[in-house]
Design a protein around this motif. Structure first.
Motif: not given
Length: 493
Positions: A27, A31, A118-122
């Protein structure tokens, strides 16, 4: 039975962790373009080019930006601190001025850390809450100015950890003493002709868990280096299978990597090498982006501790098995005698005056039996005779005359050399000559009278009888049957 069930659970957990790691790596690679710092498009940027990228973050509360000193020639050296976690990381790049790949990736990573939704906050939360990262994105700005390895004093900074006579070396030593980072990332570039083991594959990324003594002892500090490298290697293998190398770990007492390890910082040395079709190292930049972020996550959650350090030794050692071009089995004529020879040719970068651009100068660097090494590009010259090229009878006066020349037809007739009637840079700009597929001769310069041998320029013909099959100009190959030109191959002497 209970033992077997416990073992099965552990194995499943490890496999799940590896699967999640692979997914994250993929991922991040997909990105990268979103976070790529667009103001840095090639690798010959200078100190002034990165100052706006540092300055614009001064008003962002997420960062603490400090000037940590000056280079020998008085250029500022900055450090960017981000994160608030207990695991401290220090990452520095361009210790050697002509090794900028990780500097580009550093600013991509900073862009990434500023994102959200964007799906990467964790991932960001894990890194920023559990680690504190200190970036020094250009340790040797004077070297970067001239695109050279050493600093303005002529010191190799990575051999000055004990002598400490370079101001840049003192800065790095002082930072280690004050920060006492748990992990250090020593970010370099290596030559594009290192191979991963004895193979035809380039070592695109190489690692080293530096040794802190001559016996190459392994304590808990160095063991963590090996474990983290094992994890980083596994992530990289998805994208560059068989193209990760490992440096021999001979102790270098003058090296910063070896001394960081001795001073208690777990040190991972990373070298960005070569990748086919990537002269500006933009794909390797992406690999750095992914690999460093996943490594920071592994430091944050201590997942590296699950790795077996034994697998570090399974990474193949860097080899010196590659040439840019190998011509195999060409027939050489010398006087009345003929014999067969291979030719190993490398194209070396030479700086323009201001080091912002470069041109290639090819040389025949080995000659004879090269059956034990490989070429990034190879020509099977079996049945072909190596011959010198001819000089085109009309000298060039201006760029318009050059544009009228037909390379394919000239090569077919055996013409590889073009004389320059003028040295006026307005009539014949250097940039246009270097972009052309010819070997240019300045006024009064004579071409070699015989076929190239060891040490000569890589310009020659390969013929079958009287028919030219290949023209080789400055180490670049032109196949007359599948002809196409490429830019940036010209040479002037």
């Amino acid at each position: 039975m209970k033992y077997l069930l416990t073992l099965l659970v552990v194995v499943c957990q490890i496999q799940l962790t590896f699967s999640q790691s692979n997914d994250l790596a993929e991922r991040l690679m997909k990105s990268h373009e979103k976070y790529k710092e667009t103001t840095i498009k090639n690798r010959r940027f200078k100190h002034k080019d990165i100052q706006p990228l540092i300055s614009k973050r001064r008003t962002n509360d997420a960062y603490e930006i400090s000037k940590v000193g000056e280079s020998f020639e008085g250029r500022s050296i900055s450090m960017i601190k981000v994160g608030k976690g207990p695991h401290t990381i220090m990452a520095w790049s361009q210790m050697h001025g002509d090794e900028p790949t990780a500097t580009m990736a550093t600013f991509d990573i900073l862009n990434f850390l500023e994102g959200k939704g964007d799906g990467f906050d964790k991932l960001r939360k894990t890194i920023l809450d559990s680690t504190t990262i200190y970036f020094v994105p250009m340790l040797n700005p004077d070297g970067a100015e001239k695109y050279q390895r050493r600093n303005a004093q002529g010191f190799d900074l990575n051999r000055d950890a004990m002598f400490l006579q370079a101001p840049e070396s003192k800065i790095l030593k002082d930072l280690q003493s004050k920060i006492k980072p748990e992990f250090g990332f020593n970010l370099h570039d290596q030559g594009p002709r290192y191979s991963a083991g004895r193979s035809e594959k380039k070592a695109t990324i190489s690692f080293l868990a530096t040794a802190y003594d001559y016996p190459r002892s392994i304590n808990s500090v160095r063991e963590k280096s090996m474990q983290l490298i094992v994890k980083m290697n596994r992530d990289l293998q998805q994208f560059i299978p068989g193209q990760v190398g490992r440096y021999a770990d001979d102790h270098e007492p003058r090296g910063f990597g070896d001394n960081f390890q001795k001073w208690g910082t777990t040190l991972i040395l990373i070298e960005s090498g070569g990748y086919a079709g990537d002269p500006e190292k933009q794909y390797i930049r992406k690999l750095n982006f992914m690999s460093l972020l996943t490594a920071f996550e592994a430091v944050a959650d201590r997942s590296y501790a699950k790795e077996d350090k034994v697998n570090y030794e399974n990474i193949p050692e860097n080899g010196r098995s590659l040439f840019d071009l190998i011509v195999r089995g060409a027939t050489i004529t010398k006087g009345d005698n003929t014999y067969l020879s291979d030719l190993g040719i490398n194209r070396n970068e030479v700086n323009y005056a201001n080091a912002s651009r470069f041109y290639y100068a090819a040389r025949v660097e080995d000659y004879g039996d090269l059956s034990t090494v490989f070429g990034t590009e190879e020509i099977n010259a079996s049945g072909l005779t190596l011959a010198a090229g001819k000089v085109y009878p009309t000298a060039l006066n201006n760029i318009q005359e050059l544009q009228k020349l037909n390379p394919k037809e000239l090569f077919r007739q055996g013409y590889l050399y073009i004389k320059l009637a003028s040295t006026d840079s307005e009539k014949l700009p250097l940039s246009s000559l270097y972009e052309s597929p010819f070997h240019f001769l300045e006024r009064g310069k004579l071409p070699p009278g015989t076929s190239p041998e060891l040490g000569s320029t890589g310009t020659f013909l390969l013929k079958k009888g009287n028919i030219v099959k290949y023209a080789v100009v400055n180490g670049y190959v032109y196949d007359l049957e599948k002809f196409k030109t490429s830019s940036g191959n010209g040479f002037i002497e």
